[in-house]
Structure formats: structure tokens, C-alpha cells
Design a protein around this motif. Structure first.
Motif, mmCIF file in Angstrom:
data_model
loop_
_atom_site.group_PDB
_atom_site.id
_atom_site.type_symbol
_atom_site.label_atom_id
_atom_site.label_comp_id
_atom_site.label_asym_id
_atom_site.label_seq_id
_atom_site.Cartn_x
_atom_site.Cartn_y
_atom_site.Cartn_z
ATOM 1 N N VAL A 44 23.884 -3.366 -19.087
ATOM 2 C CA VAL A 44 22.697 -3.501 -18.242
ATOM 3 C C VAL A 44 22.274 -4.970 -18.210
ATOM 4 O O VAL A 44 22.112 -5.604 -19.250
ATOM 5 N N GLY A 45 22.118 -5.503 -17.025
ATOM 6 C CA GLY A 45 21.720 -6.904 -16.900
ATOM 7 C C GLY A 45 22.837 -7.815 -16.450
ATOM 8 O O GLY A 45 22.582 -8.945 -16.009
ATOM 9 N N ALA A 46 24.074 -7.365 -16.573
ATOM 10 C CA ALA A 46 25.207 -8.172 -16.109
ATOM 11 C C ALA A 46 25.431 -7.901 -14.626
ATOM 12 O O ALA A 46 25.667 -6.758 -14.234
ATOM 13 N N SER A 47 25.381 -8.922 -13.804
ATOM 14 C CA SER A 47 25.605 -8.742 -12.373
ATOM 15 C C SER A 47 27.082 -8.445 -12.122
ATOM 16 O O SER A 47 27.945 -8.847 -12.918
ATOM 17 N N PRO A 48 27.398 -7.744 -11.036
ATOM 18 C CA PRO A 48 28.806 -7.468 -10.727
ATOM 19 C C PRO A 48 29.649 -8.731 -10.632
ATOM 20 O O PRO A 48 30.795 -8.742 -11.091
ATOM 21 N N ASN A 49 29.092 -9.805 -10.074
ATOM 22 C CA ASN A 49 29.854 -11.048 -9.943
ATOM 23 C C ASN A 49 30.181 -11.660 -11.296
ATOM 24 O O ASN A 49 31.305 -12.106 -11.548
ATOM 25 N N VAL A 50 29.174 -11.702 -12.167
ATOM 26 C CA VAL A 50 29.397 -12.269 -13.502
ATOM 27 C C VAL A 50 30.372 -11.408 -14.290
ATOM 28 O O VAL A 50 31.276 -11.917 -14.974
ATOM 29 N N LEU A 51 30.213 -10.089 -14.197
ATOM 30 C CA LEU A 51 31.112 -9.189 -14.915
ATOM 31 C C LEU A 51 32.553 -9.365 -14.432
ATOM 32 O O LEU A 51 33.484 -9.436 -15.241
ATOM 33 N N SER A 52 32.731 -9.469 -13.113
ATOM 34 C CA SER A 52 34.070 -9.677 -12.560
ATOM 35 C C SER A 52 34.673 -10.987 -13.059
ATOM 36 O O SER A 52 35.864 -11.063 -13.403
ATOM 37 N N GLN A 53 33.843 -12.030 -13.110
ATOM 38 C CA GLN A 53 34.330 -13.329 -13.573
ATOM 39 C C GLN A 53 34.757 -13.262 -15.032
ATOM 40 O O GLN A 53 35.810 -13.792 -15.410
ATOM 41 N N ARG A 54 33.944 -12.622 -15.864
ATOM 42 C CA ARG A 54 34.285 -12.528 -17.286
ATOM 43 C C ARG A 54 35.561 -11.706 -17.482
ATOM 44 O O ARG A 54 36.400 -12.031 -18.331
ATOM 45 N N LEU A 55 35.718 -10.650 -16.716
ATOM 46 C CA LEU A 55 36.926 -9.840 -16.834
ATOM 47 C C LEU A 55 38.161 -10.655 -16.457
ATOM 48 O O LEU A 55 39.196 -10.563 -17.121
ATOM 49 N N ARG A 56 38.045 -11.454 -15.423
ATOM 50 C CA ARG A 56 39.170 -12.305 -15.026
ATOM 51 C C ARG A 56 39.505 -13.305 -16.127
ATOM 52 O O ARG A 56 40.679 -13.550 -16.434
ATOM 53 N N GLU A 57 38.466 -13.892 -16.729
ATOM 54 C CA GLU A 57 38.687 -14.872 -17.793
ATOM 55 C C GLU A 57 39.333 -14.223 -19.017
ATOM 56 O O GLU A 57 40.255 -14.791 -19.615
ATOM 57 N N LEU A 58 38.843 -13.045 -19.395
ATOM 58 C CA LEU A 58 39.400 -12.362 -20.558
ATOM 59 C C LEU A 58 40.840 -11.910 -20.295
ATOM 60 O O LEU A 58 41.685 -11.938 -21.195
ATOM 61 N N GLU A 59 41.107 -11.497 -19.052
ATOM 62 C CA GLU A 59 42.471 -11.108 -18.700
ATOM 63 C C GLU A 59 43.393 -12.325 -18.712
ATOM 64 O O GLU A 59 44.509 -12.267 -19.248
ATOM 65 N N SER A 60 42.923 -13.422 -18.159
ATOM 66 C CA SER A 60 43.718 -14.648 -18.141
ATOM 67 C C SER A 60 43.990 -15.148 -19.556
ATOM 68 O O SER A 60 45.057 -15.691 -19.836
ATOM 69 N N GLY A 61 43.017 -14.940 -20.455
ATOM 70 C CA GLY A 61 43.171 -15.398 -21.834
ATOM 71 C C GLY A 61 43.968 -14.458 -22.710
ATOM 72 O O GLY A 61 44.201 -14.758 -23.888
ATOM 73 N N GLY A 62 44.385 -13.306 -22.176
ATOM 74 C CA GLY A 62 45.205 -12.382 -22.950
ATOM 75 C C GLY A 62 44.429 -11.440 -23.844
ATOM 76 O O GLY A 62 45.016 -10.763 -24.692
ATOM 77 N N VAL A 63 43.097 -11.371 -23.667
ATOM 78 C CA VAL A 63 42.264 -10.509 -24.504
ATOM 79 C C VAL A 63 42.244 -9.077 -23.967
ATOM 80 O O VAL A 63 42.233 -8.107 -24.735
ATOM 81 N N ILE A 64 42.217 -8.924 -22.645
ATOM 82 C CA ILE A 64 42.240 -7.610 -22.025
ATOM 83 C C ILE A 64 43.350 -7.568 -20.985
ATOM 84 O O ILE A 64 43.912 -8.596 -20.619
ATOM 85 N N ARG A 65 43.666 -6.376 -20.528
ATOM 86 C CA ARG A 65 44.593 -6.216 -19.406
ATOM 87 C C ARG A 65 44.036 -5.145 -18.472
ATOM 88 O O ARG A 65 43.285 -4.266 -18.900
ATOM 89 N N ARG A 66 44.466 -5.212 -17.234
ATOM 90 C CA ARG A 66 44.007 -4.258 -16.229
ATOM 91 C C ARG A 66 45.152 -3.323 -15.880
ATOM 92 O O ARG A 66 46.253 -3.755 -15.561
ATOM 93 N N GLN A 67 44.868 -2.021 -15.983
ATOM 94 C CA GLN A 67 45.830 -1.010 -15.591
ATOM 95 C C GLN A 67 45.587 -0.678 -14.128
ATOM 96 O O GLN A 67 44.490 -0.276 -13.748
ATOM 97 N N LYS A 68 46.604 -0.806 -13.300
ATOM 98 C CA LYS A 68 46.431 -0.650 -11.863
ATOM 99 C C LYS A 68 46.910 0.704 -11.348
ATOM 100 O O LYS A 68 46.830 0.962 -10.153
ATOM 101 N N VAL A 69 47.411 1.572 -12.232
ATOM 102 C CA VAL A 69 47.848 2.897 -11.816
ATOM 103 C C VAL A 69 46.621 3.790 -11.684
ATOM 104 O O VAL A 69 45.851 3.953 -12.632
#
Length: 206
Positions: A44-69
Motif C-alpha cells: 500500500v502506497g507504492a504507485s504502479p509506476n514505481v513498483l514496475s520500475q523496482r521490479l525491472r531493477e530487481l530483475e535486471s540485478g538477478g534478484v527476481i525473475r518473471r515467469q511469462k507462462v
């Protein structure tokens, strides 16, 4: 991604998870994968834009991955899961702070708090698998050999099932709400079910 440009391991870690919301995203994923909408609901409090940006950064850094199936979901990588015990220790440290925000606690944050406040001695002789039904969410909580492990999803053969909501569970474990008369349904082995609520310590209040 901004960087401290400091070769110290601590600085390099903060390059990855030091931005606002980044470590809380890790908290929301530590018990299992989530969709973007579920992450947004828990933060709560995280805007969709900021959340999307953080997810991209964490994915780029190898901390998380996105499952596309199917519906896209996010999950921690093996390296990202190594943050789990660090989160628990950070939670124990932070619980001693005099700052006590009044905002809500997400379901995942509450369950991570249960892991952080689990008291080994109180689980002596207890080996049980619990199904926690918190609203629409289902979790498996396994107590064995003096350890507690919680993951997203219902267990196949729970010894006890606890059905309530996150706010009630929080009040039972960390507040002053008594189990008798509380809006909680216990199924299976009632003795084992009641034992669950005694496995945790309250964070210090001073």
C-alpha cells in the motif's frame, strides 16, 4: 539503477535492494511467487509506476525473475532467496524501534513476522503441518525439529487448519486478543491447532 560506486559488498547490496520499496518487494515474494496486482495490494502506497520500475531493477540485478507462462508472476531467484534469513534478522532488529507506524500489515509481512518471532523452545516435541486460511490466501506452516517454515499454498495433509483473517491472527499472536471467542475456526487436531498461537514471542515494546 543508481549506484554508490563503492566496491564494498554492503554498498553493492544496497545498489540492488536499497531503493525505496525494493526490499519490501522481496518480503512480499519470500513465501512464494505473486502477480503484479497481488504485489500492489500488499504494498500500500507504492504507485504502479514505481513498483514496475523496482521490479525491472530487481530483475535486471538477478534478484527476481518473471515467469511469462500464463498470467505473469514474479518470484525470487535462488540468489534472491538467500535474502530470507537476512530479512528475518532485519525484522527482529526493526521490531525494537520506538517508531510504530499505524498502517496495515500485509499478509506476507505478518507471516514473515511469525517466522522472525518463532521461539524454538516453545516448539519442543511438536511436529505438525498447519494450513493457514487467511481470507482468500492459503499457506502451509510446518513445524519440525525446532524450526518453522512457511510457504504459499495449502499443504496436502495438514494436521490442523486455522481459518481467520490477518488482522485477527496478528491480534492473537502479538496483541491482547484471547483465542476463546475470537473469530477463528480450528479444524483437525484442536490441541495442535491451539499450540500454534503459543509458538511466538512478542516484539519488545520499549
Amino acid at each position: 539503477m543508481r549506484s554508490y560506486e563503492d566496491p564494498c559488498g554492503i554498498a553493492r547490496a544496497l545498489d540492488l535492494i536499497g531503493e525505496r520499496w525494493a526490499l519490501l518487494i522481496v518480503r512480499e515474494l519470500v513465501l512464494g511467487p505473486k502477480r503484479f496486482t497481488d504485489l500492489k495490494a500488499g504494498l500500500v502506497g507504492a504507485s504502479p509506476n514505481v513498483l514496475s520500475q523496482r521490479l525491472r531493477e530487481l530483475e535486471s540485478g538477478g534478484v527476481i525473475r518473471r515467469q511469462k507462462v500464463g498470467a505473469p508472476t514474479y518470484e525470487l531467484t535462488d540468489w534472491g532467496r538467500e535474502l530470507h534469513p537476512l530479512l528475518l534478522q532485519l525484522g527482529r532488529w526493526g521490531a525494537r524501534s520506538s517508531l510504530r507506524p499505524k498502517g496495515p500489515m500485509s499478509v506476507d509481512a505478518l507471516l514473515v513476522a511469525l517466522e522472525a518471532t518463532f521461539v524454538v523452545e516453545r516448539a519442543a516435541g511438536l511436529s505438525a503441518t498447519y494450513e493457514l486460511r487467511l481470507g482468500e490466501e492459503r499457506f502451509s506452516a510446518e513445524v519440525d525439529a525446532g524450526a518453522l517454515a512457511i510457504i504459499r499454498g495449502a499443504p496436502r495433509k495438514p494436521d490442523a487448519v486455522i481459518t481467520t483473517d490477518a488482522a485477527t491472527l496478528r491480534a492473537l499472536v502479538f496483541g491482547d486478543l484471547a483465542l476463546d471467542g475470537a473469530p477463528v475456526e480450528l479444524q483437525g487436531d484442536k490441541r495442535v491447532a491451539r499450540a500454534f498461537f503459543r509458538l511466538f514471542s512478542r516484539p519488545p515494546m520499549d
